[in-house]
Design an enzyme around this catalytic site. Structure first.
Site, PDB file in Angstrom:
ATOM      1  CD  GLN A 137      -2.917   0.732   0.390  1.00  0.00           C
ATOM      2  OE1 GLN A 137      -3.376  -0.310   0.179  1.00  0.00           O
ATOM      3  NE2 GLN A 137      -3.462   1.841  -0.160  1.00  0.00           N
ATOM      4  CG  PHE A 138       1.993   3.700  -3.719  1.00  0.00           C
ATOM      5  CD1 PHE A 138       2.031   5.100  -3.872  1.00  0.00           C
ATOM      6  CD2 PHE A 138       1.200   2.912  -4.183  1.00  0.00           C
ATOM      7  CE1 PHE A 138       1.487   5.453  -4.818  1.00  0.00           C
ATOM      8  CE2 PHE A 138       0.201   3.491  -5.260  1.00  0.00           C
ATOM      9  CZ  PHE A 138       0.388   4.906  -5.786  1.00  0.00           C
ATOM     10  CB  THR A 139      -1.849   5.365  -0.950  1.00  0.00           C
ATOM     11  OG1 THR A 139      -2.738   4.181  -0.473  1.00  0.00           O
ATOM     12  CG2 THR A 139      -2.026   5.057  -2.625  1.00  0.00           C
TER      13      THR A 139
END
Length: 145
Positions: free
Chosen positions: A78-80
């Site tokens: 989950q890069f966000t």
């Protein structure tokens, strides 16, 4: 490294209409990686997730870990989680590690959980994923190392 951990009764991740990972009772861990993260931090995060005491004991107090209750773990990249929203309306992604750095570290979290005895399912790194879950409680925590 950052993670959003949710206690779930079930969770799954779907890519292109295919379920690529699913668990029953356990934890859904959305994992974000930043530039200075390393394998040591990934292993530390795995230990924290596995031993986090957020499952009810016989008196209903949150005093048992996924390890103690045999909970499964769904690990999703989950890069966000490293989105910067301090300025403007469009998040900046500069704090998120690039794929070649982040992918092996998310895998290291999953591998470290497996090494501790966890049943682990994962998403597909870099894919457009749909995550479905039933948050139990609801219990949701943000972990940061």
């Amino acid at each position: 490294m950052r993670a959003v951990v949710q206690r779930v009764t079930s969770a799954s991740v779907t890519v292109d209409g295919e379920v690529v990972g699913a668990i029953g009772r356990g934890l859904c861990a959305l994992v974000g990686v930043t530039h200075d993260d390393d394998v040591g931090r990934a292993e530390q995060l795995a230990g924290k997730v596995w031993q986090l005491r957020i499952f009810p004991d016989d008196e209903g107090r949150m005093d048992r870990s996924a390890e103690e209750v045999g909970g499964e773990i769904l690990v999703i990249s989950q890069f966000t989680l490293y989105g910067d929203t301090r300025k403007g309306r469009r998040p900046g992604w500069g704090a998120a590690a690039p794929g070649p750095v982040a992918e092996p570290l998310v895998e290291a979290v999953a591998d470290a959980l497996r090494a501790r005895g966890a049943t682990v399912a994962t998403g597909r790194f870099g894919a457009d994923m749909q995550v479905a879950l039933v948050n139990d409680g609801p219990v949701t925590l943000v972990l940061e190392l």
